[in-house]
Motif scaffolding. Structure first.
Motif, mmCIF file in Angstrom:
data_model
loop_
_atom_site.group_PDB
_atom_site.id
_atom_site.type_symbol
_atom_site.label_atom_id
_atom_site.label_comp_id
_atom_site.label_asym_id
_atom_site.label_seq_id
_atom_site.Cartn_x
_atom_site.Cartn_y
_atom_site.Cartn_z
ATOM 1 N N VAL A 13 31.409 16.897 35.064
ATOM 2 C CA VAL A 13 30.991 16.230 36.286
ATOM 3 C C VAL A 13 30.739 14.768 36.047
ATOM 4 C CG1 VAL A 13 30.019 18.271 37.358
ATOM 5 C CG2 VAL A 13 28.630 16.917 35.848
ATOM 6 N N GLY A 63 29.314 11.616 23.246
ATOM 7 C CA GLY A 63 28.287 12.526 23.733
ATOM 8 C C GLY A 63 28.325 12.669 25.232
ATOM 9 N N GLY A 64 29.176 11.872 25.865
ATOM 10 C CA GLY A 64 29.240 11.976 27.328
ATOM 11 C C GLY A 64 27.969 11.544 27.987
ATOM 12 N N THR A 65 27.264 10.641 27.402
ATOM 13 C CA THR A 65 25.961 10.310 27.964
ATOM 14 C C THR A 65 26.033 9.020 28.745
ATOM 15 O OG1 THR A 65 25.409 9.095 25.976
ATOM 16 C CG2 THR A 65 24.767 11.388 26.068
ATOM 17 N N LEU A 66 25.028 8.851 29.541
ATOM 18 C CA LEU A 66 24.901 7.624 30.310
ATOM 19 C C LEU A 66 24.025 6.689 29.521
ATOM 20 C CD1 LEU A 66 24.312 9.716 33.398
ATOM 21 C CD2 LEU A 66 26.284 8.273 33.077
ATOM 22 N N SER A 75 18.756 3.916 31.206
ATOM 23 C CA SER A 75 17.880 4.787 31.980
ATOM 24 C C SER A 75 17.932 4.473 33.451
ATOM 25 C CB SER A 75 16.441 4.659 31.480
ATOM 26 O OG SER A 75 16.028 3.322 31.599
ATOM 27 N N SER A 97 20.287 4.424 35.121
ATOM 28 C CA SER A 97 21.469 5.049 35.694
ATOM 29 C C SER A 97 21.089 6.147 36.658
ATOM 30 C CB SER A 97 22.336 5.631 34.590
ATOM 31 O OG SER A 97 21.555 6.534 33.842
ATOM 32 N N ALA A 98 19.823 6.207 36.980
ATOM 33 C CA ALA A 98 19.385 7.228 37.935
ATOM 34 C C ALA A 98 20.187 7.208 39.221
ATOM 35 C CB ALA A 98 17.899 7.062 38.215
ATOM 36 N N ILE A 100 23.142 9.098 38.839
ATOM 37 C CA ILE A 100 22.958 10.537 38.873
ATOM 38 C C ILE A 100 22.962 11.025 40.305
ATOM 39 C CG2 ILE A 100 21.381 12.385 38.313
ATOM 40 C CD1 ILE A 100 22.857 11.147 36.000
ATOM 41 N N LEU A 106 26.289 11.373 41.414
ATOM 42 C CA LEU A 106 26.912 12.551 40.837
ATOM 43 C C LEU A 106 26.424 13.802 41.528
ATOM 44 C CD1 LEU A 106 26.782 11.709 37.070
ATOM 45 C CD2 LEU A 106 28.783 11.841 38.508
ATOM 46 N N VAL A 107 25.167 13.769 41.832
ATOM 47 C CA VAL A 107 24.626 14.937 42.519
ATOM 48 C C VAL A 107 25.343 15.137 43.831
ATOM 49 C CG1 VAL A 107 22.608 15.754 43.759
ATOM 50 C CG2 VAL A 107 22.370 14.884 41.450
ATOM 51 N N LYS A 111 13.256 18.822 43.457
ATOM 52 C CA LYS A 111 14.399 19.685 43.233
ATOM 53 C C LYS A 111 14.267 20.427 41.917
ATOM 54 C CE LYS A 111 19.159 19.862 42.115
ATOM 55 N NZ LYS A 111 18.827 20.832 41.089
ATOM 56 N N SER A 112 13.737 19.753 40.946
ATOM 57 C CA SER A 112 13.762 20.323 39.616
ATOM 58 C C SER A 112 12.567 21.238 39.417
ATOM 59 C CB SER A 112 13.716 19.202 38.589
ATOM 60 O OG SER A 112 12.432 18.607 38.648
ATOM 61 N N ASP A 130 10.785 20.805 36.992
ATOM 62 C CA ASP A 130 9.985 19.989 36.105
ATOM 63 C C ASP A 130 8.515 20.183 36.444
ATOM 64 O OD1 ASP A 130 9.519 16.422 35.727
ATOM 65 O OD2 ASP A 130 9.014 18.105 34.436
ATOM 66 N N VAL A 154 5.738 18.735 35.675
ATOM 67 C CA VAL A 154 4.880 17.613 36.055
ATOM 68 C C VAL A 154 4.991 17.359 37.550
ATOM 69 C CG1 VAL A 154 4.522 15.149 35.763
ATOM 70 C CG2 VAL A 154 5.027 16.565 33.785
ATOM 71 N N LEU A 177 -0.076 11.451 36.178
ATOM 72 C CA LEU A 177 0.309 12.562 35.319
ATOM 73 C C LEU A 177 1.726 12.357 34.817
ATOM 74 C CD1 LEU A 177 -0.410 15.408 34.291
ATOM 75 C CD2 LEU A 177 0.669 16.296 36.336
ATOM 76 N N VAL A 209 2.774 17.425 30.447
ATOM 77 C CA VAL A 209 2.007 18.646 30.540
ATOM 78 C C VAL A 209 2.079 19.367 29.199
ATOM 79 C CG1 VAL A 209 2.278 18.985 33.016
ATOM 80 C CG2 VAL A 209 3.992 19.902 31.456
ATOM 81 N N ARG A 244 20.207 8.135 23.829
ATOM 82 C CA ARG A 244 19.322 7.991 24.974
ATOM 83 C C ARG A 244 20.094 8.168 26.279
ATOM 84 N NH1 ARG A 244 15.241 7.313 27.382
ATOM 85 N NH2 ARG A 244 14.523 5.622 28.675
ATOM 86 N N SER A 245 19.504 8.893 27.184
ATOM 87 C CA SER A 245 20.145 9.064 28.480
ATOM 88 C C SER A 245 19.074 9.357 29.511
ATOM 89 C CB SER A 245 21.151 10.220 28.432
ATOM 90 O OG SER A 245 20.462 11.454 28.468
ATOM 91 N N PHE A 246 19.519 9.531 30.698
ATOM 92 C CA PHE A 246 18.596 9.876 31.772
ATOM 93 C C PHE A 246 17.859 11.164 31.469
ATOM 94 C CE2 PHE A 246 16.880 10.074 35.882
ATOM 95 C CZ PHE A 246 17.061 11.334 36.386
ATOM 96 N N ARG A 269 25.418 18.806 25.119
ATOM 97 C CA ARG A 269 24.879 17.471 25.380
ATOM 98 C C ARG A 269 25.693 16.731 26.423
ATOM 99 N NH1 ARG A 269 21.167 14.243 22.705
ATOM 100 N NH2 ARG A 269 21.055 15.618 20.897
ATOM 101 N N SER A 270 26.972 17.000 26.436
ATOM 102 C CA SER A 270 27.791 16.293 27.426
ATOM 103 C C SER A 270 27.743 16.971 28.785
ATOM 104 C CB SER A 270 29.235 16.236 26.930
ATOM 105 O OG SER A 270 29.663 17.540 26.603
ATOM 106 N N GLU A 290 21.779 20.127 37.281
ATOM 107 C CA GLU A 290 22.106 20.596 38.632
ATOM 108 C C GLU A 290 21.686 22.030 38.859
ATOM 109 O OE1 GLU A 290 24.169 19.986 41.751
ATOM 110 O OE2 GLU A 290 22.644 18.526 41.207
ATOM 111 N N ASP A 315 19.581 23.720 37.108
ATOM 112 C CA ASP A 315 18.234 23.956 36.584
ATOM 113 C C ASP A 315 18.200 24.571 35.202
ATOM 114 O OD1 ASP A 315 16.337 24.685 39.619
ATOM 115 O OD2 ASP A 315 16.919 22.813 38.632
ATOM 116 N N PHE A 357 15.987 23.234 32.325
ATOM 117 C CA PHE A 357 14.564 23.524 32.240
ATOM 118 C C PHE A 357 14.285 24.875 31.615
ATOM 119 C CE2 PHE A 357 13.374 19.806 34.390
ATOM 120 C CZ PHE A 357 14.285 19.583 35.400
#
Lengths: 362, 444
Positions: free
Chosen positions: A11, A24-27, A30, A32-33, A36, A39-40, A82-83, A85, A87, B223, B226, B276-278, B328-329, B336, B338, B341
């Motif tokens: 994607v 690594g296919g990384t962005l 940071s 780059s939100a 994302i 992409l979403v 959405k996540s 996460d 926190v 916050l 956690v 490093r990435s998002f 990782r890629s 997307e 989830d 997590f």
């Protein structure tokens, strides 16, 4: 774009966007939100795995955040994170308590409306439909979620006593909770102890009280946890004596059985006691014979639906028998010793799978 | 143990559970735990039930000994509840089970859902009294005219029954969801950790607990992290660690002060700037932390790797093992759906030489710390012959897929192995794959 194939997991944005996926296919940065988000938006139709359904993730997320449906949030202007996460979940929960309360109140209100309007329901004629429609919630996003949680209707059950859950490894089935007391004639209140207190949540707590189990027969000198009285804040009301079907994990395949080509060590699932019974696994909700004996009807039925109920086997008929007379639970003991001879694979004529205690009574 | 250089060859032993098209949510296994001798194996599921398996005597004494377990007991530990204060449902899913060390013939375990911890006693009963005076064998009241003699009831053997009874209920101490419990080596206290606080309990006292860690900020908007897991040191009764969603582990000593907000040690690996990435912060979140049996190391599991830390060195881990670097890629799509997590657990072998953790597609990964060899195995029901050694699987990343390899895109991300357990003394492992429990043992 990414809609090429359902199983295509790539994607990353098309190369024309300028972001070249590295090894690594990384962005790279940071901030780059926003990327994302794009992409979403574009990857909505891409499935990660062809056979995925992601229901557990969704369900857990819904469960965690709110008891009501997420669809209602549109009305309350709360974009759910959405996540999963944690926190953000916590922040969301802390900030939106009043909205959740309002939603919950609405649900309770509607569920009461529905239950109270049973009498008013009739076959719809063109005239009556018009008059009754106003009583229904208008918005389809607000689904009528009837909370079958027993605590909702009846409040937290009064914590009373320890209830043992008994299991027989040889029969691979939970057995009725036989109160094992040295006294042959239990006190009159004990007969209600046999039942699951959960079934009678709507009864007055006094009616279901029974003296705590006597543990004098512990011949091992007692554990360090025994000398204190039963926990006062015991907050559960399991209907465990009714759960007489084995847990799905009782179904087992062993390599040794493959070696010797002996029969599988499984509890046969194809045979179930006659009468209303759930199909395995135990997620459906059969009506419970006990309920016939009590005028609890509505609330206990609703409560029962909530339980992932085990089908009561023949054992419960003795349960009924015991309730009516004051004979003790020792009815169970004699039968239990007989059961030692019954292999799991044996089925009596009535087709009872596990504990054919009284073949003639079924 | 294995004689060929330490490499363990795993064979299928048993699989518990049924094959269903649509797995009922309640049947999904949510935790797996051997007791301290390995004699019992407990599993908890999303429906709030606990199933305990016992080692099969015959298989244990057979030569070669087999790792076979039979159902010993099952009971309903937790029920769904509703929190009126916050208008939230409380799931009955069993988050963790921890055994107490056995001191007499009864077994004790702690099981917890999001809010309530319960201490269960699992006891056997194989005798019952017979020969009452007022009742006959069927339990019917005897006609008093027939009673002519007095007899003393005696105990007769009966069919073995295993009773589970809750002995303590530790409730109303956590505002947030409990993610860990850990019994202290003194076997008298234990800790329970939720997202923001850690409480210390005495096993005897249910209406009080000490709060020993509190990371809740005054303003909830601040916050940022956690608590994700916590564990007591296996030998030192005053030491415990807790991990965070930002990839740090803090070791605290309760002798320092009552509130252990100040850590004694903080273990954090500096971030690799090239990676490093998002998603860096999300995948650095530690899902599990486990001390080694000898108490010198601890292991942490984040999304893509397992790290072994020496307790004496805080700056970086001594060993890092990649679990599924090929993901990782794919982090964006995993975010997307989830899956990013997912909280994987990890396990030490009894001798601390091997570590194990789960992955997707019902794969699990084994790492040999001495030889640095790793293998990927699959928990599946294709059992060709008994005593067949499990064939290692391989995931291919690039274009050219070899014959037995599986491509990353074909992995089933719904089949995830989050919970595993390793027998404390032998090479027997228990793998929870959704609603099935697999038991593998080493060939020797």
């Amino acid at each position: 774009m990414s809609q090429a194939s359902a199983s295509n997991m790539e994607v990353d944005p098309p190369s024309s966007s300028g972001v070249q996926p590295s090894s690594g296919g990384t962005l790279k940065r940071s901030n780059s939100a926003p990327m994302i988000n794009m992409l979403v938006a574009t990857s909505q139709s891409v499935e990660v795995s062809p056979s995925s359904s992601f229901k557990p993730a969704d369900a857990s997320r819904l469960r965690r955040l709110s008891s009501s449906n997420m669809g209602v949030n549109a009305a309350s202007n709360l974009p759910a994170p959405k996540s999963t996460d944690r926190v953000n979940q916590i922040k969301h929960e802390e900030n939106n308590i009043t909205d959740r309360e309002t939603q919950h109140e609405k649900e309770v209100h509607y569920s009461w409306q529905v239950t109270n309007s049973w009498d008013g329901l009739s076959l719809a004629t063109p005239d009556s439909v018009m008059s009754e429609s106003h009583r229904r919630p208008r918005s389809f996003s607000e689904s009528l979620h009837i909370m079958t949680s027993p605590s909702l209707l009846c409040g937290s059950p009064s914590p009373t006593r320890i209830i043992k859950q008994c299991f027989s490894p040889s029969m691979r089935a939970p057995v009725k909770n036989t109160t094992f007391t040295p006294s042959p004639s239990p006190s009159p209140t004990r007969k209600s102890f046999i039942r699951c207190s959960g079934v009678f949540r709507s009864l007055s707590p006094i009616a279901t009280q029974a003296p705590p189990l006597k543990r004098k027969l512990e011949s091992d000198g007692g554990d360090r946890f025994d000398y204190l009285s039963p926990p006062k804040k015991f907050h559960t009301g399991p209907s465990t004596p009714d759960r007489n079907l084995p847990h799905p994990l009782a179904h087992s395949i062993s390599s040794s059985s493959l070696e010797e080509s002996s029969p599988e060590q499984t509890v046969p699932r194809s045979c179930l006691p006659p009468g209303p019974h759930p199909r395995p696994p135990l997620a459906s909700h059969p009506p419970h014979p006990h309920h016939h004996h009590h005028a609890q009807s509505h609330s206990s039925t609703m409560h029962h639906q909530h339980h992932k109920a085990f089908m009561p086997v023949a054992a419960d008929l003795t349960d009924i028998h015991m309730a009516d007379s004051e004979t003790s639970e020792f009815v169970e003991h004699t039968e239990m010793s007989d059961l030692g001879k019954h292999a799991i694979g044996e089925h009596t004529s009535q087709g009872g799978g596990f504990t054919p205690i009284h073949p003639d009574r079924v | 143990m294995a004689g060929n250089g330490g490499e363990i060859q795993w064979c299928f032993s048993q699989v518990k559970g049924s094959v269903e098209e649509e797995v009922a949510d309640a049947d999904i296994i949510s935790c797996v735990e051997f007791n301290s001798t390995g004699e019992l194996l407990a599993t908890g599921d999303k429906g709030g039930r606990v199933v305990i398996f016992q080692r099969d005597r015959a298989s244990k004494n057979a030569v070669p000994s087999r790792g076979e377990y039979n159902v010993y007991s099952t009971f309903q530990s937790h029920e769904p509840e509703f929190d009126y204060l916050k208008s939230l449902e409380i799931e009955e899913k069993i988050n963790k089970i921890r055994w107490l060390r056995q001191t007499n013939r009864n077994h004790f375990l702690l099981s917890t859902n999001d809010k309530t911890i319960k201490l269960w006693k699992v006891a056997e009963r194989d005798k019952r009294p017979e020969g009452y005076n007022l009742k006959d064998e069927a339990g019917m009241v005897r006609d008093s005219a027939n009673i002519t003699a007095l007899r003393v009831p005696i105990f007769q053997p009966m069919e073995l029954m295993v009773e589970a009874s809750p002995k303590r209920v530790f409730a109303n101490a956590h505002t947030y969801h409990i993610n860990s419990i850990s019994v202290n080596s003194d076997q008298e206290t234990y800790l329970s950790a939720d997202d923001l606080r850690i409480n210390l309990w005495n096993l005897e006292i249910t209406d009080q607990s000490f709060n020993i860690v509190d990371i809740k900020p005054a303003n909830m908007e601040e916050l940022t992290e956690v608590i994700t897991a916590a564990e007591f040191h296996p030998q030192q009764c005053s030491t415990f660690v807790y991990s965070s969603s930002k990839g740090t582990i803090r070791l605290c000593d309760m002798r320092d002060q009552a509130l252990c907000d100040k850590h004694a040690k903080m273990f954090e690996e500096p971030e690799d700037p090239t990676n490093r990435s998002f998603f860096s912060e999300i995948i650095s979140s530690i899902s599990d932390v486990k001390f080694s049996h000898n108490g010198r190391y601890m292991m942490t599991r984040d999304y893509l790797s397992v790290k072994v830390w020496d307790l004496a060195m805080e700056s970086r881990p001594v060993e890092t093992y990649q679990v599924h670097e090929y993901l990782r890629s794919k982090l964006c799509s995993l975010y997307e759906n989830d899956c990013i997590f997912d909280k994987f657990e990890c396990s030490w072998s009894g001798d601390d030489r091997h570590i194990m953790t789960g992955s997707y597609n019902n794969f699990f990964r084994m790492f040999d710390r001495d030889s640095k060899r790793d293998s990927t195995l699959e928990a599946c029901r294709d059992i060709t012959k008994p005593r067949t050694v499990l064939k290692p699987r391989k995931v291919c990343v690039g274009g050219k897929r070899k014959k037995d390899e599986i491509s990353v895109d074909c992995l089933d991300f719904n089949k995830k192995i989050l919970h595993t357990g390793w027998h404390p003394l032998e090479n027997i492992i228990a793998i929870a794959a959704t609603n099935n429990l697999y038991i593998f043992c080493s060939k020797d």
